[in-house]
Design an enzyme around this catalytic site. Structure first.
Site, PDB file in Angstrom:
ATOM      1  N   ASN A  25       0.841  -1.199   0.000  1.00  0.00           N
ATOM      2  CA  ASN A  25       0.000   0.000   0.000  1.00  0.00           C
ATOM      3  C   ASN A  25       0.871   1.241   0.000  1.00  0.00           C
ATOM      4  O   ASN A  25       2.038   1.210   0.424  1.00  0.00           O
ATOM      5  CB  ASN A  25      -0.932   0.021   1.207  1.00  0.00           C
ATOM      6  N   CYS A  26       0.295   2.344  -0.518  1.00  0.00           N
ATOM      7  CA  CYS A  26       0.952   3.641  -0.410  1.00  0.00           C
ATOM      8  C   CYS A  26       0.163   4.456   0.600  1.00  0.00           C
ATOM      9  O   CYS A  26      -0.476   3.895   1.485  1.00  0.00           O
ATOM     10  CB  CYS A  26       1.033   4.333  -1.769  1.00  0.00           C
ATOM     11  N   ALA A  27       0.152   5.771   0.457  1.00  0.00           N
ATOM     12  CA  ALA A  27      -0.504   6.609   1.459  1.00  0.00           C
ATOM     13  C   ALA A  27      -2.017   6.447   1.469  1.00  0.00           C
ATOM     14  O   ALA A  27      -2.657   6.540   2.515  1.00  0.00           O
ATOM     15  CB  ALA A  27      -0.143   8.076   1.227  1.00  0.00           C
ATOM     16  N   ARG A  29      -3.758   4.137  -1.151  1.00  0.00           N
ATOM     17  CA  ARG A  29      -4.254   3.063  -2.014  1.00  0.00           C
ATOM     18  C   ARG A  29      -3.699   1.694  -1.620  1.00  0.00           C
ATOM     19  O   ARG A  29      -2.534   1.561  -1.267  1.00  0.00           O
ATOM     20  CB  ARG A  29      -3.870   3.324  -3.474  1.00  0.00           C
TER      21      ARG A  29
END
Length: 618
Positions: A25-27, A29
């Site tokens: 995951n990113c910030a 998504r």
């Protein structure tokens, strides 16, 4: 829905944990690659409470959740054993594959870089309030922050190995070799070093990016070779030993210096742009960030950003422009919320505006701005103006993070005016976008009795249509007409580019769907832009991702500016060859100025011949 329940629902809709090839995951998504993509139900995922949106971008499925995404990701990992693999049954284009590699390598290390940068920002604030830089507290926190950057090669080694498919612990060992104190002493001493008569270039690999990625790329092939030649009884120790003995010298002698040189070139070009034309890149980023995010191309800048962080301690390539762009998305959404008379749309736009100001732009982008071309243009103009100011003032971002009002500390550094100028650039972008959207971008269609309805009904849909504004668009190709929602591309399926219909072609001939002008024939020939005599702007897009063919298998029979009659031959393409190359040949036919019309009434799915009605523009 809590984190556990949302994770459980998502896991069911992607085909279970055993179907996940990669998960991170990113910030905002959740990002995953799937082994069997036929098992995912993307439409149902979009309808889940707690999911802001979902799409397939750059060969990867992305589920937009917001700042709680890490909690959902953790819950998914707890629910089943995920056997991560670099393989997927879906063939992606080369560009998509490259973007997927960048995303998978750099996304996992962003939290560490963000933490390091934020600690640096806190130290700057503490110094402003009187902390002594010589104090032990400052020194300890400073080297804690530095560790996030100095050991970047080790972190990238692990994520690269997980993505590219080799032993992650051997990769980490390679990162340790590059940073070993004995080697760094050699670098500091500066005396010539040779290995078996070959010169070892003395390079400081601390905080480097490119060398370790090249090293892991080589390790993938060497490890496979070592696995093949190692006898089973001794493979346990012979395979890893051979891998390191082969890879380490090649990296120290060839790939490491090469990667360092590439990084130096990137840093030099970045420095040149920042010093000579500091306004250019932030202005372009501010203007075109929505399109970069929409296509997934923003991932291509990650190596540049990481190199800039490790070299200078900040970056001015994407951060300033993306901050302004996000604020402009919020401004446009708020303006639309004020102007629209649709209560449901007003609520949706208001909510999207708030999240965009906080840095999460997907609800505003997909729900508001991309639906209206003039609103999107207003966002781009506002973003460009704010980015121009940010560039002139030398605004930089000191660490990674989703740019928005809540993450302004990532713009706090040694220059106390940096964050002030960042705020001013946001204000410029917000005001320009809001004014342009109000007076130019958004004009809600009036439907209440303004259009006289014909008592007759459309032959395909049975709907009544306006007598004075009924424009029939004819099919440009023989085949089977299908709804856009069934096209295997998010941009068309969600009607982001405009409304219309698609045709699964039976042959490779594209003809003019009306009398009008050829506005453009793309260089790659897979897209034709037309304008009818009534003003309908139409895009005929031949195939999905066929831009990657670079014009191969396409033959254009018209040029920009040509006038055509309905039925004239526009383009020929080799349907069989394109499909054999792994591409879909479905032909979306899109009204790109949809916002200028009352409605687009599509016909029923089924067989269609070139020249027969496809849909009606009102």
């Amino acid at each position: 829905m809590n984190h556990y329940e949302l994770a459980k629902e998502i896991l069911v809709l992607v085909g279970g944990s055993e179907n996940i090839a990669q998960l991170n995951n990113c910030a905002t998504r959740l990002r995953m690659n799937l082994k069997d993509e036929s098992k995912i139900d993307l439409n149902k995922i979009k309808e889940l409470k707690g999911v802001l949106g979902a799409a397939k971008k750059s060969g990867q499925y992305q589920i937009i959740i917001g700042t709680d995404v890490s909690n959902v990701c953790d819950e998914i990992r707890k629910m089943g054993q995920i056997t991560e693999s670099s393989e997927s049954n879906q063939k992606n284009g080369k560009l998509d594959a490259l973007m997927d590699i960048f995303a998978s390598i750099f996304t996992p290390v962003i939290p560490a870089i963000t933490a390091a940068g934020m600690i640096k920002a806190i130290l700057v604030i503490c110094v402003l309030f009187g902390m002594n830089k010589e104090s032990q507290v400052y020194t300890i926190f400073n080297f804690i922050a530095d560790a996030g950057f100095y050991f970047l090669p080790v972190m990238l080694a692990f994520s690269s190995a997980k993505k590219l498919g080799c032993n992650p612990y051997l990769a980490v060992m390679m990162g340790g070799i590059l940073l070993h104190p004995s080697f760094t002493k050699m670098v500091s001493a500066g005396d010539p070093v040779f290995f078996l008569g070959l010169p070892v270039k003395l390079v400081n690999y601390g905080s480097s990016v490119i060398p370790i990625i090249l090293a892991v790329w080589l390790m993938v092939y060497v490890e496979r070779f070592a696995d093949k030649i190692s006898p089973k009884p001794v493979k346990f120790f012979m395979k890893p030993t051979l891998t390191i003995l082969i890879v380490a010298p090649i990296v120290l002698i060839v790939l490491g210096p090469l990667g360092s040189y590439v990084g130096t070139v990137i840093a030099t070009v970045t420095d040149f742009l920042n010093s000579r034309v500091s306004w250019l890149v932030p202005m372009l980023m501010g203007a075109f960030m929505p399109l970069l995010v929409l296509t997934g191309m923003h991932w291509s800048f990650l190596p540049i950003l990481m190199t800039s962080y490790s070299t200078y301690g900040y970056e001015a390539v994407m951060g300033p422009g993306s901050l302004v762009s996000n604020i402009c998305q919020g401004a446009a959404a708020f303006c639309v919320a004020l102007k629209t008379k649709d209560r449901q749309f007003k609520q949706q736009a208001s909510s999207a505006g708030i999240t965009a100001l906080m840095g999460i732009t997907e609800p505003a982008m997909y729900g508001v701005t991309i639906k209206y071309r003039k609103v999107l243009l207003s966002v781009m103009l506002g973003g460009g103006a704010g980015g121009f100011y940010a560039g002139l003032m030398g605004v930089v971002r000191y660490t990674s993070g989703t740019p928005g009002l809540l993450s302004l500390p990532i713009f706090i550094g040694d220059n106390p005016m940096n964050v002030i100028h960042a705020l001013i650039s946001c204000l410029i972008g917000f005001c320009i976008t809001f004014v342009l959207t109000w007076f130019y971008g958004f004009n809600e269609p009036e439907t209440g009795g303004a259009v006289e309805l014909d008592k007759s009904k459309d032959t395909d849909t049975g709907k009544q249509v306006p007598k004075s504004k009924k424009i029939i668009i004819y099919s440009p190709v023989n085949g089977r007409k299908v709804k856009l929602s069934k096209v295997n591309d998010e941009t068309f399926a969600k009607e982001i580019a405009g409304k219309g219909m698609a045709v699964e072609p039976a042959d490779g001939r594209i003809t003019a769907p009306f009398d009008g002008e050829v506005v453009t024939v793309f260089r790659t020939k897979h897209v034709i832009g037309l304008r009818s005599s009534e003003g309908v702007e139409l895009m005929i897009h031949i195939g999905i991702d066929t831009v990657e063919l670079d014009g191969k298998y396409f033959t254009a029979h018209v040029e920009d500016g040509d006038m055509v009659k309905a039925g004239d031959l526009l383009m020929e393409f080799d349907k069989q060859a394109i499909e054999a190359a792994g591409y879909e040949t479905v032909v979306p036919v899109i009204v790109t100025n949809t916002g200028s019309y009352l409605d687009i009434i599509t016909s029923e799915e089924g067989a269609v011949e070139s020249g027969q009605p496809l849909f009606t523009v009102l």
